[in-house]
Design an enzyme around this catalytic site. Structure first.
Site, PDB file in Angstrom:
ATOM      1  N   ARG A   1     -21.582  20.743   4.718  1.00 43.25           N
ATOM      2  CA  ARG A   1     -22.376  19.948   5.659  1.00 43.25           C
ATOM      3  C   ARG A   1     -23.852  20.224   5.396  1.00 43.25           C
ATOM      4  O   ARG A   1     -24.246  21.349   5.062  1.00 43.25           O
ATOM      5  CB  ARG A   1     -22.060  20.326   7.107  1.00 43.25           C
ATOM      6  CG  ARG A   1     -20.741  19.769   7.634  1.00 43.25           C
ATOM      7  CD  ARG A   1     -20.737  18.241   7.774  1.00 43.25           C
ATOM      8  NE  ARG A   1     -19.507  17.740   8.370  1.00 43.25           N
ATOM      9  CZ  ARG A   1     -18.420  17.387   7.686  1.00 43.25           C
ATOM     10  NH1 ARG A   1     -18.402  17.479   6.362  1.00 43.25           N
ATOM     11  NH2 ARG A   1     -17.348  16.924   8.321  1.00 43.25           N
TER      12      ARG A   1
ATOM     13  N   GLU B   1     -27.450  11.586   7.482  1.00 41.05           N
ATOM     14  CA  GLU B   1     -26.714  10.717   6.550  1.00 41.05           C
ATOM     15  C   GLU B   1     -26.622   9.311   7.112  1.00 41.05           C
ATOM     16  O   GLU B   1     -26.326   9.170   8.300  1.00 41.05           O
ATOM     17  CB  GLU B   1     -25.314  11.288   6.300  1.00 41.05           C
ATOM     18  CG  GLU B   1     -25.381  12.618   5.566  1.00 41.05           C
ATOM     19  CD  GLU B   1     -24.008  13.210   5.228  1.00 41.05           C
ATOM     20  OE1 GLU B   1     -22.988  12.598   5.577  1.00 41.05           O
ATOM     21  OE2 GLU B   1     -23.973  14.282   4.609  1.00 41.05           O
TER      22      GLU B   1
ATOM     23  N   HIS C   1     -21.823  11.825   0.134  1.00 39.97           N
ATOM     24  CA  HIS C   1     -20.728  12.390   0.943  1.00 39.97           C
ATOM     25  C   HIS C   1     -19.368  11.797   0.548  1.00 39.97           C
ATOM     26  O   HIS C   1     -18.731  11.101   1.344  1.00 39.97           O
ATOM     27  CB  HIS C   1     -20.993  12.183   2.438  1.00 39.97           C
ATOM     28  CG  HIS C   1     -20.273  13.181   3.300  1.00 39.97           C
ATOM     29  ND1 HIS C   1     -20.761  13.671   4.481  1.00 39.97           N
ATOM     30  CD2 HIS C   1     -19.063  13.788   3.135  1.00 39.97           C
ATOM     31  CE1 HIS C   1     -19.895  14.520   5.019  1.00 39.97           C
ATOM     32  NE2 HIS C   1     -18.847  14.609   4.206  1.00 39.97           N
TER      33      HIS C   1
HETATM   34  C1  GLV Z   1     -15.561  15.256   5.398  1.00 38.75           C
HETATM   35  O1  GLV Z   1     -16.659  15.664   5.225  1.00 38.75           O
HETATM   36  C2  GLV Z   1     -14.600  15.941   6.193  1.00 38.75           C
HETATM   37  O2  GLV Z   1     -14.974  16.849   6.956  1.00 38.75           O
HETATM   38  O3  GLV Z   1     -13.422  15.598   6.114  1.00 38.75           O
END
Ligand code: GLV
Length: 319
Positions: free
Chosen positions: A238, A267, A286
């Site tokens: 993250r 994001e 991401h």
């Molecule tokens: C994606 O970032 C998740 O946490 O699944």
């Protein structure tokens, strides 16, 4: 009367049908645009179940509006987008999708590590832009991966899957975690070290912790300064775990050699973000768990969690 469910993003038909068999479904009809906050605020009032993504912030203010909500099913393993404590206080269950995305996310983390170390996006761009004039002795040279030392911060499922891949590259694997994992150490040949030693000794540092108040800015300038000047930082966990301003300064000042980021504090990251001006940063939008098969599994698990909760059972992945 069937329970009412809101799905915050357009999902494949087979997932919707599975939920529709037992629920009355309302769905935000777009797959690439998040549901606007005001629509979410209006819909949450009388639904029984919410199927949401990490792009939705499920905070106390939103949960306060819900009159009948029993479950928030997040289609992700991370759930820092949800105020779990506030949900608990209201008796609302929160679920996530662990397990099914472990290997896919480890694959992507390793791909990003390799792309950053060997400057793959930059090299590809050199070719496409016509700058490839000749083979050059030190042109586009990067860092070796095989035999290097990898430090993994956070030894959960995904950390372990990354360690396994690293062993295939004859890497020495260090890790730091809140608790030591002796069985995992033995099985995979890992070495537990304190946080500072991991930063000092690793050629690659992979951030794999959940994002919590304790891990916010875990990697700031002081930590980046401890790393080798030739080291590479990889973050597929993250954004807020790594302080972005400090990372910019460290990359600019040569405190570390490069970084690979799949995640950002905000994001989508604004195109004007200073980090995006740096040549020694490889970035992705991401996509850690983004394989077709894995995203389908995640959607299925999230649907099952939702249905279990609405049928009065304890969902498999209750947080
Ligand atoms: C994606 O970032 C998740 O946490 O699944």
């Amino acid at each position: 009367m069937k329970p009412k469910v809101l799905i915050t993003r357009k999902l494949p038909d087979e997932i919707i049908s599975k939920i529709e068999r037992a629920c009355e479904v309302t769905m935000w009809e777009y797959s690439d645009t998040p549901i606007p906050r005001d629509v979410l605020e209006e819909k949450i009032v009388d639904i029984d179940g919410l199927f949401c993504m990490i792009s939705e912030t499920i905070d106390e203010g939103l949960l306060e509006k819900a009159q009948n909500l029993k479950v928030v099913s997040n289609m992700a393993v991370g759930y820092n987008n949800i105020d779990v404590e506030a949900a608990k206080r209201k008796g609302i269950m929160v679920t996530n999708t662990p397990g099914v995305l472990t290997e896919t996310t480890a694959d992507l983390t390793f791909a990003l590590l390799m792309a950053t170390a060997r400057r793959i996006p930059e090299a590809s761009e050199v070719l496409r832009s016509g700058e490839w004039k000749s083979w050059s002795p030190l042109g586009l040279t990067g860092q070796d991966i095989y035999g290097a030392t990898l430090g993994i911060i956070g030894m959960g499922r995904i950390g372990e899957a990354i360690a396994k891949r690293a062993k295939g590259f004859d890497m020495k694997v260090l890790y730091h975690n809140r608790n030591r994992k002796l069985e995992t150490e033995d099985r995979l040949g890992l070495q537990f070290v304190d946080f500072d030693s991991l930063l000092k000794e690793s050629d690659f540092v992979c951030v794999m912790t959940p994002y919590t108040p304790e891990t916010k800015n875990l990697i700031s300038y002081d930590q980046l300064k401890l790393m080798k000047n030739t080291a590479i930082l990889i973050n597929t966990a993250r954004g807020g775990i790594v302080n972005e301003k400090d990372l910019f300064d460290a990359l600019k000042n040569g405190e570390i050699w490069a970084a690979g980021l799949d995640v950002f504090e905000e994001e989508p990251v604004p195109r004007s973000h200073p980090l995006l001006t740096l040549p020694n940063l490889v970035t992705l939008p991401h996509i850690g768990s983004a394989s077709i098969a894995t995203r389908m599994k995640m959607a299925n698990v999230a649907a099952t969690n939702l249905l279990q909760a609405l049928q009065g059972e304890t969902p498999l992945n209750l947080i």
